[in-house]
Write a protein that holds these residues in place. Sequence first.
Motif, PDB file in Angstrom:
ATOM      1  N   LEU A 214      -6.593 -12.412   4.674  1.00 47.07           N
ATOM      2  CA  LEU A 214      -5.625 -11.498   4.305  1.00 47.07           C
ATOM      3  C   LEU A 214      -5.543 -10.202   5.265  1.00 47.07           C
ATOM      4  CD1 LEU A 214      -5.880 -11.519   0.319  1.00 47.07           C
ATOM      5  CD2 LEU A 214      -4.118 -12.852   1.835  1.00 47.07           C
ATOM      6  N   LEU A 217      -3.444 -11.207   8.197  1.00 44.58           N
ATOM      7  CA  LEU A 217      -2.100 -11.272   7.672  1.00 44.58           C
ATOM      8  C   LEU A 217      -1.392  -9.943   7.479  1.00 44.58           C
ATOM      9  CD1 LEU A 217      -0.327 -13.739   7.183  1.00 44.58           C
ATOM     10  CD2 LEU A 217      -0.695 -13.912   4.984  1.00 44.58           C
ATOM     11  N   LYS A 218      -2.352  -9.174   7.490  1.00 42.52           N
ATOM     12  CA  LYS A 218      -1.894  -7.832   7.079  1.00 42.52           C
ATOM     13  C   LYS A 218      -1.196  -7.713   5.751  1.00 42.52           C
ATOM     14  CE  LYS A 218      -1.208  -5.953  11.861  1.00 42.52           C
ATOM     15  NZ  LYS A 218      -2.367  -6.599  12.355  1.00 42.52           N
ATOM     16  N   SER A 219      -1.818  -8.423   4.954  1.00 39.78           N
ATOM     17  CA  SER A 219      -1.008  -8.434   3.504  1.00 39.78           C
ATOM     18  C   SER A 219      -1.955  -8.408   2.445  1.00 39.78           C
ATOM     19  CB  SER A 219      -0.297  -9.900   3.553  1.00 39.78           C
ATOM     20  OG  SER A 219       0.377  -9.999   2.354  1.00 39.78           O
ATOM     21  N   GLN A 220      -2.728  -7.281   2.236  1.00 34.37           N
ATOM     22  CA  GLN A 220      -3.874  -7.389   1.271  1.00 34.37           C
ATOM     23  C   GLN A 220      -3.681  -6.364  -0.046  1.00 34.37           C
ATOM     24  OE1 GLN A 220      -3.748  -6.341   4.445  1.00 34.37           O
ATOM     25  NE2 GLN A 220      -5.187  -4.359   4.941  1.00 34.37           N
ATOM     26  N   LYS A 221      -2.490  -5.957  -0.193  1.00 35.49           N
ATOM     27  CA  LYS A 221      -2.270  -5.039  -1.264  1.00 35.49           C
ATOM     28  C   LYS A 221      -2.807  -5.487  -2.617  1.00 35.49           C
ATOM     29  CE  LYS A 221       1.630  -2.483  -3.269  1.00 35.49           C
ATOM     30  NZ  LYS A 221       3.012  -2.659  -3.195  1.00 35.49           N
TER      31      LYS A 221
END
Lengths: 513, 492
Positions: A214, A217-221
Amino acid sequence: MNSQSALLKWLRLGRPSMRLILSAIVRSSISSSAALGLFIAAIALLVQSSHQVTLRSIAILLIAIELVAFVRSPLRFIDRLSAHRLGFAAVQEWRRTMTQWIVNWDDLQASELGHGDVLDRALADTEELQNLWLKVLLPGLNAITMLFLSALVLLLLPGSTWLGVLFYFAIVSSGAIVLAIGRTSLSAAEGEVREARGHLRNVTTEASRVAPALHLLKSQKVIVSRLAHAATWLQVSERRYERATRIQSWTLLLTSFGSLYITAHRFSPASLWQVVAMLVGLGTFDLLWQWQGALASALALKAAMARLEALEPVTSEASGPFPRDADMYLHDYWVNGAVQNCRVSMGARVAITGPSGAGKSTLLRVLAGMVAPSSGYVTIGGVPLGTVNQEALREFLTYVPTESRYVTGYVSDVVELGRDITRDYEADLQMVGLNWATNFDLVNPSRGERARLAVVRALSTTPAIVLLDEPTSGLGEVETRKLLALLDGVEATVIIATHDPQVMKWCTERIAL
Amino acid sequence: MNLVRPHAFSGVAARSGRLIGSISALLSGLCALLLAEAVNAFANERASGLSYALGAWFSKYCSTVLATRILIRTGTSERARARATFFGFLSARSRARGYTGNLLADADQLGLVPLVQSSYAHLRLAPVSFLVVFLTGGWLSAAIAAVLITISIPLYIKAGRQAETLGDEYEIAQADLELRELQVLESGQELRGLGAGAFACEEVAALSEREHLSAMKAVRAALGSSLITEFLSGVGIGLVAMVSGFALLGARTTLLRALLAVLFTNELFGSVRRFGSEFHQSQEVERALKTFTLPAAKTAPLDLFPRALNVVALPGQQPISFELSAGSRLLVKGPSGAGKSTFLEALLGLREPVAGTVFAGSAPIAYITPHEVLFAGSLRENLDPSAQHGDLTLHEALRSVGLSTSRFGSLDVNLGPNGEGLSSGELVRFLIARGIVAQATLYVIDDVTGLLDARSRKEISRYFKSRVNLCVVEATIDQPLISPTAIIEVHE
């Protein structure tokens, strides 16, 4: 199950010897009376010296004090060590049991709890149970012993009255009882802290598995906020627990005050003895403090036990033997809106095929007796699969899921897994291209290596039936050919869930979903 | 990402710890003072004894109960602050996935910062106690106390060092146990399927014993060091009582002075003892602080895509160099076990290469491996972990990888507690769809051979072919999804 019988059960599961227990109790009582004795005697000596100037009485007291001073710390040392030893022996047994439980779970139970949560229970909560000895039983018994001892000291003082000692005793015990009752009401808060801890561990374990991908993917919120949420919950519940303990401080305050007042007031005109009485009164605070610590641990223990109980497998153990004839039948199994009825005779090579998500793995698990079918049933040699004893079943029928994971350590350990080996697995390993010596230490085998190892492992006990889930995923064409050649050489029935055309071609029968 | 620097942890908590330590040391001294006066009054049959005794008790109560409460309270906040930074540490690790033990335990250790600081503060006030002993008990009592304390200091240092090594040993044993237990959990089905449950139990029991043996060693060392102080303090109090007793006999001192000498010797050793018992604790806290020390932030990457310069991921490999650009299709080939996955991990910064340099890229990367897992939660959360896109985008992404069956109709369907619920073929396609949603420009696909059926292979190949600007790196033995523009061979 109520908490007493649960406690007894856990005690039985990890029982240390009676001798160990008794000696630990005796040691802890001796060491704490020695500590109290030293302090009282030192003060008494001074008061004595200032009043009656006889050298002999002072010399006796001095010798007594020095003796106590010398033995006090070794006594404490031995006491603590034996308490730890007691707990460690039990924890090991508990963990063994816990692992047994986990392995015996069926699919449903295995899918109910997060790994981190189970890990927290199997490791942290068993450790907590260890405190049964270290922090609950021994200190609790010790506090009670000290209470009686203090009352006895007071009773032996010249000029003391039965009534006064009784009064002291009553006040301290009622304080202890109030503490105990107050603790029970804390139970919910304690349970919540534990639950929150388990949750945080669960979320963290989960995050540790998905975080690298994640992050890339820079998508860890979602995960970051989930972690933050779990941490906040734990913090809030810890705070709540802390606040709930406030009542204890007041109880400690009032009881200690009461006992001090009584001991200082009621005892005799002889000044030295009044001093001793007062010191006993002051000691009450330590005694109650210890008691309250023991109660706190007891409560933590109760919550830990409840969490461990939830891990016990629900399936009951079947007792039937494995039938002689290993023909398999699948009766009335509904999948994707069609009914499947089929027979797999001994020695057959069967492929279970279908698009991904069609239920190949599930059918394989049903045939392996890993999970009860949602409809229909499976028989082996006319006997329903569910009635065969697990141990007997696994001797004759082995199942390999896709993506084998239990593969680190020495090759011999990894393959044998403590079972009775009846095949030359080293030759098998060579045959599929794994040139490993049995004492080779596997650290991080690649996916293809794991896949081949898993098949060799499943064959090493010469089972009558082998069920393999996608055994060739991660293998190239050459390696697949080698693996199939190995399977060619075994007499067992081979059932494979696959969509590898090479494997499908090798199989002689097919169950299409 | 907001990562707190390590020393920010100790600021407020350490200060309040020190304050509490000083106050409780003063209260404890006051208690000794009042107690001496109380005993003196009782001995001389004065009525004021009771009020002094109550005063003594009150200060004892305050120093114990209040200090404990406040220290626990500040400790809770410290732990919470440490836990808030977890993600940063987790995302940097690729080895030992699922292992979180030391992170959680270290966060708990940080909760002890105030406690350790308070024992330091307590120790700092020890000279005051020493002064009182000297003034009331005379030079002989003071000398006894001084000699005994001097003896104990080197012993402490030794015990502290020992505790540190043993602590490391214990941590390793604990990690081994936890990793094995996690493996048992993950392979419970396989172990059951092979009839190997008993073996797993024995292994866990053996590791548990090893953990306990090293814990026992640490306990023994800790107790050993406390034994020394306990012993020295017992001897110290006894000797000072003796000296004062003889002084009383010879009428060279008063009862009050003698009492003060004895009680403050007790205080003096009390603070040393307390420091001693917290000493190995403080070593642990320092280790924990080290864990939470992050490596210095790297400078922002210059390029969009990562670059490899003479990279050797496994010992014995040929060095590999390449650059990627939009539209690159790089194929990493090699037999099973040659180190393809290791090389990709090095490229992505998930492990240190043996040699060479990897330059990180700034593009969002979709990393697709068969052992990647999803997390517990809905399909929507997993498909869009940044929670930024609408359902239309998500369904579109699923469709482009061929996941359009009814089970993907509702995005609110929850996966199992360990993110289970998709078959391995579906998982690979789902991970690609996740990359599409996050608008990844680089796809790193690690060996998904054998997980996809012929139709899905075709669909995915078609997708990559149609997106000419994407960059794709794929490792496989012999069945690539992409038509490569460059090929790297990895050999052992």
